[in-house]
Scaffold this motif. Structure first.
Motif, PDB file in Angstrom:
ATOM      1  N   VAL A 393       0.779  -0.988   0.541  1.00  0.00           N
ATOM      2  CA  VAL A 393      -0.036  -0.181   0.101  1.00  0.00           C
ATOM      3  C   VAL A 393       0.941   1.057   0.064  1.00  0.00           C
ATOM      4  CG1 VAL A 393      -2.123  -1.048   0.609  1.00  0.00           C
ATOM      5  CG2 VAL A 393      -0.045   0.082   2.655  1.00  0.00           C
ATOM      6  N   ALA A 394       2.057   1.229   0.673  1.00  0.00           N
ATOM      7  CA  ALA A 394       2.637   2.239   0.149  1.00  0.00           C
ATOM      8  C   ALA A 394       4.432   1.975  -0.335  1.00  0.00           C
ATOM      9  CB  ALA A 394       3.122   2.913   1.509  1.00  0.00           C
ATOM     10  N   LYS A 395       4.918   3.067  -1.559  1.00  0.00           N
ATOM     11  CA  LYS A 395       6.110   3.381  -1.131  1.00  0.00           C
ATOM     12  C   LYS A 395       6.960   4.557  -1.984  1.00  0.00           C
ATOM     13  CE  LYS A 395       7.342   2.155  -5.715  1.00  0.00           C
ATOM     14  NZ  LYS A 395       7.410   1.389  -6.891  1.00  0.00           N
ATOM     15  N   LYS A 400      17.058   9.914  -8.422  1.00  0.00           N
ATOM     16  CA  LYS A 400      18.129  10.882  -8.374  1.00  0.00           C
ATOM     17  C   LYS A 400      18.922  11.749  -9.337  1.00  0.00           C
ATOM     18  CE  LYS A 400      23.148  10.167  -7.084  1.00  0.00           C
ATOM     19  NZ  LYS A 400      24.741   9.325  -6.930  1.00  0.00           N
ATOM     20  N   SER A 401      18.192  11.723 -10.363  1.00  0.00           N
ATOM     21  CA  SER A 401      18.858  13.155 -11.471  1.00  0.00           C
ATOM     22  C   SER A 401      17.477  13.298 -11.417  1.00  0.00           C
ATOM     23  CB  SER A 401      18.070  11.680 -13.204  1.00  0.00           C
ATOM     24  OG  SER A 401      17.191  11.558 -13.490  1.00  0.00           O
ATOM     25  N   LYS A 402      16.584  13.081 -11.229  1.00  0.00           N
ATOM     26  CA  LYS A 402      14.859  14.348 -10.206  1.00  0.00           C
ATOM     27  C   LYS A 402      15.191  15.297  -9.252  1.00  0.00           C
ATOM     28  CE  LYS A 402      11.793  12.764 -13.728  1.00  0.00           C
ATOM     29  NZ  LYS A 402      10.619  12.047 -13.934  1.00  0.00           N
ATOM     30  N   LYS A 403      16.030  14.390  -8.685  1.00  0.00           N
ATOM     31  CA  LYS A 403      15.827  15.345  -7.255  1.00  0.00           C
ATOM     32  C   LYS A 403      14.747  15.401  -6.044  1.00  0.00           C
ATOM     33  CE  LYS A 403      20.489  17.535  -7.873  1.00  0.00           C
ATOM     34  NZ  LYS A 403      21.279  18.871  -7.705  1.00  0.00           N
ATOM     35  N   LEU A 404      14.195  13.919  -6.464  1.00  0.00           N
ATOM     36  CA  LEU A 404      12.544  14.003  -5.790  1.00  0.00           C
ATOM     37  C   LEU A 404      12.351  12.680  -5.413  1.00  0.00           C
ATOM     38  CD1 LEU A 404       9.765  15.501  -6.960  1.00  0.00           C
ATOM     39  CD2 LEU A 404       9.586  13.320  -8.602  1.00  0.00           C
ATOM     40  N   PHE A 405      11.509  12.612  -4.110  1.00  0.00           N
ATOM     41  CA  PHE A 405      11.172  12.297  -3.566  1.00  0.00           C
ATOM     42  C   PHE A 405       9.760  11.921  -3.457  1.00  0.00           C
ATOM     43  CE2 PHE A 405      15.340  12.686  -0.879  1.00  0.00           C
ATOM     44  CZ  PHE A 405      15.519  11.525  -0.587  1.00  0.00           C
ATOM     45  N   SER A 406       9.450  10.791  -3.364  1.00  0.00           N
ATOM     46  CA  SER A 406       8.336  10.425  -3.919  1.00  0.00           C
ATOM     47  C   SER A 406       7.004   9.557  -3.280  1.00  0.00           C
ATOM     48  CB  SER A 406       7.713  10.482  -4.926  1.00  0.00           C
ATOM     49  OG  SER A 406       8.226  11.119  -5.725  1.00  0.00           O
ATOM     50  N   LEU A 407       6.563   9.820  -2.276  1.00  0.00           N
ATOM     51  CA  LEU A 407       5.743   8.600  -1.600  1.00  0.00           C
ATOM     52  C   LEU A 407       4.290   8.358  -1.973  1.00  0.00           C
ATOM     53  CD1 LEU A 407       5.011   6.872   0.810  1.00  0.00           C
ATOM     54  CD2 LEU A 407       4.262   8.838   1.943  1.00  0.00           C
ATOM     55  N   GLU A 408       4.109   7.252  -2.424  1.00  0.00           N
ATOM     56  CA  GLU A 408       3.070   6.449  -3.405  1.00  0.00           C
ATOM     57  C   GLU A 408       2.250   5.901  -2.739  1.00  0.00           C
ATOM     58  OE1 GLU A 408       2.586   3.797  -7.250  1.00  0.00           O
ATOM     59  OE2 GLU A 408       3.514   4.689  -6.956  1.00  0.00           O
ATOM     60  N   GLY A 414     -10.957   2.901  -3.195  1.00  0.00           N
ATOM     61  CA  GLY A 414     -10.660   2.078  -4.728  1.00  0.00           C
ATOM     62  C   GLY A 414      -9.212   1.652  -4.810  1.00  0.00           C
ATOM     63  N   ASP A 415      -8.712   1.394  -5.945  1.00  0.00           N
ATOM     64  CA  ASP A 415      -7.426   1.192  -6.127  1.00  0.00           C
ATOM     65  C   ASP A 415      -7.388   1.607  -7.089  1.00  0.00           C
ATOM     66  OD1 ASP A 415      -8.424  -1.857  -4.917  1.00  0.00           O
ATOM     67  OD2 ASP A 415      -9.755  -2.380  -7.366  1.00  0.00           O
ATOM     68  N   ARG A 416      -7.073   2.664  -6.874  1.00  0.00           N
ATOM     69  CA  ARG A 416      -5.895   3.511  -7.546  1.00  0.00           C
ATOM     70  C   ARG A 416      -5.253   4.273  -6.784  1.00  0.00           C
ATOM     71  NH1 ARG A 416      -7.589   7.815  -8.146  1.00  0.00           N
ATOM     72  NH2 ARG A 416      -9.160   8.612  -6.210  1.00  0.00           N
ATOM     73  N   THR A 417      -3.802   4.738  -7.110  1.00  0.00           N
ATOM     74  CA  THR A 417      -2.536   4.718  -6.468  1.00  0.00           C
ATOM     75  C   THR A 417      -2.811   6.195  -6.656  1.00  0.00           C
ATOM     76  OG1 THR A 417      -1.170   4.962  -8.041  1.00  0.00           O
ATOM     77  CG2 THR A 417      -1.475   2.901  -6.214  1.00  0.00           C
ATOM     78  N   GLU A 418      -2.088   7.122  -5.802  1.00  0.00           N
ATOM     79  CA  GLU A 418      -1.590   9.096  -5.789  1.00  0.00           C
ATOM     80  C   GLU A 418      -0.099   9.226  -5.384  1.00  0.00           C
ATOM     81  OE1 GLU A 418      -4.233  10.159  -2.977  1.00  0.00           O
ATOM     82  OE2 GLU A 418      -4.517   9.217  -1.467  1.00  0.00           O
ATOM     83  N   ILE A 419       0.251   9.716  -5.563  1.00  0.00           N
ATOM     84  CA  ILE A 419       1.675  10.441  -4.847  1.00  0.00           C
ATOM     85  C   ILE A 419       1.565  12.015  -4.726  1.00  0.00           C
ATOM     86  CG2 ILE A 419       3.829  10.477  -6.133  1.00  0.00           C
ATOM     87  CD1 ILE A 419       3.005   8.152  -8.264  1.00  0.00           C
ATOM     88  N   ARG A 420       2.812  12.366  -3.302  1.00  0.00           N
ATOM     89  CA  ARG A 420       3.062  13.010  -3.443  1.00  0.00           C
ATOM     90  C   ARG A 420       4.585  13.466  -3.087  1.00  0.00           C
ATOM     91  NH1 ARG A 420      -1.725  13.534  -4.270  1.00  0.00           N
ATOM     92  NH2 ARG A 420      -3.011  14.602  -2.804  1.00  0.00           N
ATOM     93  N   SER A 421       5.109  14.186  -3.407  1.00  0.00           N
ATOM     94  CA  SER A 421       6.696  14.635  -3.670  1.00  0.00           C
ATOM     95  C   SER A 421       6.907  16.198  -3.067  1.00  0.00           C
ATOM     96  CB  SER A 421       6.643  14.652  -5.352  1.00  0.00           C
ATOM     97  OG  SER A 421       6.890  13.302  -5.753  1.00  0.00           O
ATOM     98  N   CYS A 422       8.341  15.458  -3.411  1.00  0.00           N
ATOM     99  CA  CYS A 422       8.814  16.595  -2.534  1.00  0.00           C
ATOM    100  C   CYS A 422      10.717  16.639  -3.182  1.00  0.00           C
ATOM    101  CB  CYS A 422       9.341  17.112  -1.246  1.00  0.00           C
ATOM    102  SG  CYS A 422      10.046  15.995  -0.419  1.00  0.00           S
TER     103      CYS A 422
END
Length: 484
Positions: A393-395, A400-408, A414-422
């Protein structure tokens, strides 16, 4: 105590007793986070260190798992880990708070504990009225209401609430979250010499002011304090539109770093920064303890459309508080770290030194669980992409190239996924607190934080590490004990 107050308290206690066994059966019930015994919890209120205890009050609807009439529930702790349930602090029993004792704060003065809160009222025409009210306690347990000390000033709608009070020298200050009649979110400022008679100084900060453009239609739960000579204004603006990876929740919580001019009662703010990059964080409140630490709790939740789909509602409760966090200011940025006392939760330590992963997905021996702390310190990182998956349920991932952390995460409905990033330049370390149905991730010693509720229908406690390229790290994992 008036008869209505007695009746309301009895109703709340009856709900606790009625649903006690059902609540206890919920596998998503948390082990070490503050929760309501029944019903709905939202904003942290009255966070204060008083007579050797941390007092944490909370918005509480004991009668349902939805927003409605609000009480103040009450916990206290000597160590921020083990919490004692105290009697209900405030019930909505008077003419000035009959539709809810809304959010507020607490101060220790002359050996007494003063609570300031918003009394919410619906008049006979169904229109909202708002009053800033006071209650006082000699022992920190039993409170006597004194009634309103501030009435609604001209130029504001009845969305005028959440008083936060503090003292500097002989002067008391109060900030209130507000909405102007032009429907702009602002923070209003008051001062007092005696905590009962308050002088209004107008708007301290707000939308379309101090260099801001349109910045929301309502600002909730303000909190103003100083760290390292800078004046930090925390607040929760409503009505911000998403901007790329920013402002993707329905409502936000964040802060300004600025300067509070105490003589002219003005505030010069810097840019707005979000406090938490996850899905479920709102209405934070802070206090100073006896060690001069700035301690913060947030609501591990959010008032939005997904609340009705939380599976805990089937067990007659919803929402929790975050773990307590210590705040510091480093190079103009708020840093959040779990308070040291949480180390008391640790049991059954597992260490994995110099773990190397290269173009593979692995599970490490004994590194799994539903109530754990996980510390990962990077040795070398040549991976283009590194991720840690928690069950199904979470990842968390780092590009590294985008310097982007994301929590999915899997959506609550429902069965969709959603993402937040920094954005962060690199991965130095991460610290993760998992607790049955919540996750709190502290990146690079608290430079960024992700907070979320996660509900795993498969009850999967596995943890998978994956890399595209090579990474090496030291890892420590602890089982965390149950205190609730």
């Amino acid at each position: 105590m008036v008869q209505q107050d007695i009746l309301l308290r009895e109703q709340a206690i009856n709900e606790i007793n009625k649903h006690r066994e059902l609540v206890a059966q919920d596998r998503f019930r948390l082990n070490y986070h503050v929760m309501p015994p029944v019903g709905l919890l939202n904003d942290p209120n009255g966070l204060v260190y008083y007579k050797g205890y941390y007092h944490l009050f909370y918005q509480w609807n004991p009668l349902a798992t939805k927003h409605g009439i609000k009480y103040w529930g009450h916990y206290r702790s000597k160590d921020l880990v083990n919490w004692e349930t105290l009697p209900i602090a405030l019930a909505p029993s008077d003419w000035f708070d009959k539709n809810g004792c809304y959010s507020g704060s607490a101060v220790d003065y002359d050996g007494k504990l003063y609570l300031f809160y918003t009394g919410n009222v619906r008049n006979e025409a169904g229109n909202r009225e708002t009053y800033q009210c006071l209650a006082v306690s000699e022992d920190g347990v039993h409170f006597e209401k004194k009634g309103p000390v501030i009435y609604l000033p001209e130029g504001y709608t009845a969305h005028f609430r959440d008083p936060k009070v503090w003292q500097e020298g002989d002067q008391w200050y109060m900030v209130i979250g507000a909405q102007t009649v032009e429907e702009e979110g602002v923070v209003a400022l008051f001062t007092s010499s005696d905590l009962e008679n308050w002088h209004f100084h107008g708007i301290l900060a707000g939308s379309n002011r101090n260099g801001l453009f349109d910045f929301g239609y309502m600002w909730e739960c303000p909190d103003l304090f100083s760290i390292e000579g800078e004046d930090i204004l925390l607040f929760s603006p409503q009505g911000l539109e998403p901007e790329g990876i920013k402002y993707n929740n329905l409502y936000q919580s964040g802060y300004f770093v600025g300067k509070f001019d105490r003589e002219n009662h003005t505030y010069a703010n810097g840019p707005f920064e979000e406090l938490d990059r996850g899905f479920d964080f709102y209405a934070p409140q802070t206090t100073i303890d006896d060690n001069q630490r700035r301690i913060m709790f947030g609501w591990l939740g959010l008032p939005d459309a997904t609340e009705e789909h939380h599976p805990t509602r089937d067990y007659q409760w919803i929402h929790a508080m975050t773990i307590p966090r210590e705040l510091d200011l480093v190079e103009g940025k708020i840093i959040q770290r779990p308070v040291k006392e949480l180390e008391k939760l640790r049991e059954e330590e597992i260490q994995q030194a110099n773990v190397k992963i290269s173009n593979e997905t692995v599970q490490l021996p004994n590194v799994h669980g539903k109530s754990i702390e996980l510390n990962l310190n990077v040795i070398t990182n040549d991976a283009d992409l590194f991720s840690v998956a928690f069950g199904k349920v979470a990842k968390l991932s780092f590009d590294k190239s985008k310097k982007l952390f994301s929590l999915e995460r899997k959506t609550i409905k429902g069965d969709r996924t959603e993402i937040r990033s920094c954005k962060l330049d690199n991965l130095k370390n991460l610290r993760v607190y998992l607790d049955k149905s919540s996750i709190e991730i502290f990146l690079n010693d608290g430079e960024e934080v992700f907070t979320a509720r996660i509900f795993d229908a498969h009850n999967d406690d596995s943890i998978h590490f994956a890399a595209e390229g090579s990474i090496a790290f030291d890892l420590t994992k602890w089982e965390l004990k149950k205190v609730f």
